[in-house]
Write an enzyme that holds these catalytic residues in place. Structure first.
Site, PDB file in Angstrom:
ATOM      1  N   PHE A 127      38.636 164.309 154.712  1.00 18.73           N
ATOM      2  CA  PHE A 127      37.302 163.742 154.966  1.00 18.73           C
ATOM      3  C   PHE A 127      36.187 164.517 154.272  1.00 18.73           C
ATOM      4  O   PHE A 127      35.088 164.003 154.082  1.00 18.73           O
ATOM      5  CB  PHE A 127      37.027 163.656 156.476  1.00 18.73           C
ATOM      6  CG  PHE A 127      36.382 164.863 157.078  1.00 18.73           C
ATOM      7  CD1 PHE A 127      37.124 165.949 157.486  1.00 18.73           C
ATOM      8  CD2 PHE A 127      35.005 164.915 157.237  1.00 18.73           C
ATOM      9  CE1 PHE A 127      36.521 167.067 158.036  1.00 18.73           C
ATOM     10  CE2 PHE A 127      34.395 166.025 157.784  1.00 18.73           C
ATOM     11  CZ  PHE A 127      35.156 167.101 158.175  1.00 18.73           C
ATOM     12  N   LYS A 128      36.463 165.749 153.869  1.00 21.45           N
ATOM     13  CA  LYS A 128      35.403 166.543 153.244  1.00 21.45           C
ATOM     14  C   LYS A 128      34.895 165.904 151.942  1.00 21.45           C
ATOM     15  O   LYS A 128      33.788 166.164 151.514  1.00 21.45           O
ATOM     16  CB  LYS A 128      35.882 167.974 153.021  1.00 21.45           C
ATOM     17  CG  LYS A 128      36.014 168.717 154.351  1.00 21.45           C
ATOM     18  CD  LYS A 128      36.445 170.145 154.217  1.00 21.45           C
ATOM     19  CE  LYS A 128      36.417 170.874 155.548  1.00 21.45           C
ATOM     20  NZ  LYS A 128      37.530 170.435 156.461  1.00 21.45           N
ATOM     21  N   ASP A 129      35.721 165.024 151.340  1.00 20.19           N
ATOM     22  CA  ASP A 129      35.285 164.313 150.130  1.00 20.19           C
ATOM     23  C   ASP A 129      34.035 163.463 150.375  1.00 20.19           C
ATOM     24  O   ASP A 129      33.211 163.323 149.470  1.00 20.19           O
ATOM     25  CB  ASP A 129      36.396 163.385 149.622  1.00 20.19           C
ATOM     26  CG  ASP A 129      37.555 164.146 148.997  1.00 20.19           C
ATOM     27  OD1 ASP A 129      37.315 165.249 148.457  1.00 20.19           O
ATOM     28  OD2 ASP A 129      38.687 163.647 149.048  1.00 20.19           O
ATOM     29  N   LEU A 178      31.387 166.081 150.047  1.00 21.57           N
ATOM     30  CA  LEU A 178      31.400 166.922 148.840  1.00 21.57           C
ATOM     31  C   LEU A 178      31.358 166.108 147.556  1.00 21.57           C
ATOM     32  O   LEU A 178      31.092 166.645 146.483  1.00 21.57           O
ATOM     33  CB  LEU A 178      32.589 167.879 148.861  1.00 21.57           C
ATOM     34  CG  LEU A 178      32.289 169.138 149.697  1.00 21.57           C
ATOM     35  CD1 LEU A 178      33.558 169.904 150.031  1.00 21.57           C
ATOM     36  CD2 LEU A 178      31.286 170.041 148.991  1.00 21.57           C
TER      37      LEU A 178
END
Ligand SMILES: *Cc1c(COP(=O)(O)O)cnc(C)c1O
Length: 493
Positions: A111-113, A116
């Site tokens: 989920f950090k995409d 980021l």
């Protein structure tokens, strides 16, 4: 919209200042002075928009110093072409009212995409708005997932260089290959001898080293950080909770009685974004905070005592193995609006490793949140049961959330529809998922990926399949006291 600091509410800055600087100079975190509300009409309008337009609309409420053109540049750059689904945050349905919000369709399958991918655009735009003509050098110390997501986000973004340090002994073979094969002209990846703490403290030292700062300055560069205390990483996460609500309305779901949200939590960033979505007007009833065996947040929400003096466990959901949840500071500030009080709590945390909030805060916290945790056995059992009951395969982090939701429902009988945040593809944690299913566990990472695909008849995500043939570009290993020369060689200064 102005931003203030959780530890100094006299401070008022623009969002571009908050994003460019990351953290306030007295150590507090930047927060918006108030949380913008969406009208009925806004929600109606959002229904007809694709994700990137929803993102631009919602982010514009927070980043009011960005022009319309700037914002579109950021959201188009982030959300066109980088995700394997037209909707970067699609929903899978289990049974009648369980909705899984899949946040792992981006380039690193976690989920950090979602944040980021856009942060580099927000940061370089902020830099221009703050009339800063220096090149931004992002330094990251990573225990695995953040490093790869940051590399993917910053690769070939004009005006930036990114340098990632990972601990030689602290990342999985898959994660190592993901980073060492990173493409892009402005990316630099180094292994550091030692564990994550060694890498992290060495990087922190560089951040504050005057000699290297001076060397950068002379060459028209300055350091910045991509970690989750930057408001520029938090704001994009609010979007997918609102977007999920709107998607469910479009699908015809009856949400007139509201819905609950369950988030597998580590640093408290993702669940805080859900809180912002609630305060903006999405009809979220309970925010359910799901932890693994490192259940410091479960105890905190249930007792009001935050105590990090406890055993640390290495679990099958490593991205939640955290004892200091930095974004909690923002949540507490929003509940009391008292900078002195927050500064004193954080001071106690620093000096004694614990603090207790007052009764009014305890009551407010419990009004909004419910908290529980899953141990290792429960997590693996949830993967198996969810697969058997619904044919749905979830990763170890998502399983913690599903397991906590099952316990919540059994205990309270609450049948309110639910959105469960799914934070990683099961293929990122193939070995653990295979063992949960009771299958043969392969020694080799890629053999495990293949085995999982054959067993469950699901497709290996492209970013993981591409790793099979990835070429290693980076192989330098540094002693932790030599990172200065790594930085110099990366930047050619
Ligand atoms: C980072 C991460 C989490 C924890 O999110 P926070 O915002 O730190 O609470 C959960 N799951 C996965 C897969 C992650 O990478």
């Amino acid at each position: 919209m102005k931003y203030t600091s959780t530890r100094d509410s006299k401070l008022k800055v623009e969002s571009s200042f908050a994003i460019l600087n990351g953290i306030s100079k007295e150590g507090g975190l930047f927060v918006p002075e108030s949380i913008p509300a969406l009208s009925k009409e806004d929600f109606e309008n959002l229904k007809a928009m694709p994700y990137k337009e929803r993102a631009a609309f919602i982010l514009s409420k927070y980043l009011t110093d960005f022009s319309k053109e700037d914002m579109e540049y950021c959201t188009n750059g982030a959300y066109i072409g980088s995700f394997d689904d037209e909707n970067p945050a699609p929903i899978a349905q289990l049974g009648s009212n369980i909705n899984i919000l899949e946040l792992w369709h981006g380039p690193t399958c976690a989920f950090k995409d979602l944040a980021l991918q856009i942060l580099p655009f927000l940061l370089t735009t902020s830099s221009k708005m703050q009339k800063n003509d220096k090149k931004t050098v992002i330094l990251v110390a990573t225990s695995g997932d953040t490093g790869k997501a940051a590399l993917e986000g910053f690769k070939d973004v004009p005006g930036t260089e990114i340098i990632v340090f990972y601990p030689c002994d602290g990342v999985s073979p898959m994660q190592k290959l993901q980073m060492n094969s990173q493409k892009g002209e402005n990316v630099h990846v180094y292994a550091v001898k030692g564990n994550f703490d060694d890498a992290q403290s060495a990087v922190k030292k560089i951040f504050t080293d005057n000699a290297i700062k001076e060397a950068l300055n002379k060459n028209g560069m300055q350091f910045s950080s991509a970690n989750s205390i930057n408001f520029g990483r938090l704001a994009p996460q609010i979007v997918y909770y609102i977007s999920a609500y709107v998607d469910l309305l479009n699908k015809g779901d009856d949400l007139s009685g509201g819905f609950n949200v369950v988030v597998p939590t580590g640093n408290f960033g993702n669940i805080l974004a859900a809180y912002y979505a609630k305060m903006m007007g999405a009809p979220i009833k309970k925010l359910i905070c799901a932890s693994n065996s490192n259940n410091v947040l479960t105890d905190f929400i249930n007792t009001g005592v935050y105590n990090k003096n406890r055993d640390f466990y290495t679990t099958v959901s490593p991205s939640m193995d955290i004892l200091i949840s930095s974004n909690l500071e923002r949540m507490l500030y929003h509940l009391c609006d008292d900078d002195k009080y927050i500064a004193s709590l954080q001071n106690e945390l620093l000096n004694q490793g614990k603090y207790e909030i007052n009764d009014e805060m305890k009551r407010k916290l419990k009004d909004v949140f419910y908290a529980d945790f899953c141990n290792e056995e429960e997590t693996l059992k949830t993967i198996k049961e969810t697969y058997e009951e619904y044919g749905y395969l979830c990763d170890t982090h998502t399983a913690v959330a599903v397991g906590v939701y099952n316990k919540y429902k059994a205990k309270t009988g609450d049948k309110t529809p639910v959105v469960i945040a799914s934070t990683a593809s099961p293929y990122k944690f193939s070995k653990s998922v295979l063992s949960a299913l009771g299958a043969k566990i392969e020694d080799d990472e890629f053999a495990a990926v293949e085995e999982l695909s054959a067993l469950t008849n699901t497709t290996v995500p492209k970013p993981i399949a591409e790793l099979y043939s990835a070429k290693v570009r980076f192989s330098e290993i540094y002693e932790k006291q030599d990172l200065y020369s790594a930085v110099k060689s990366a930047l050619k200064i």
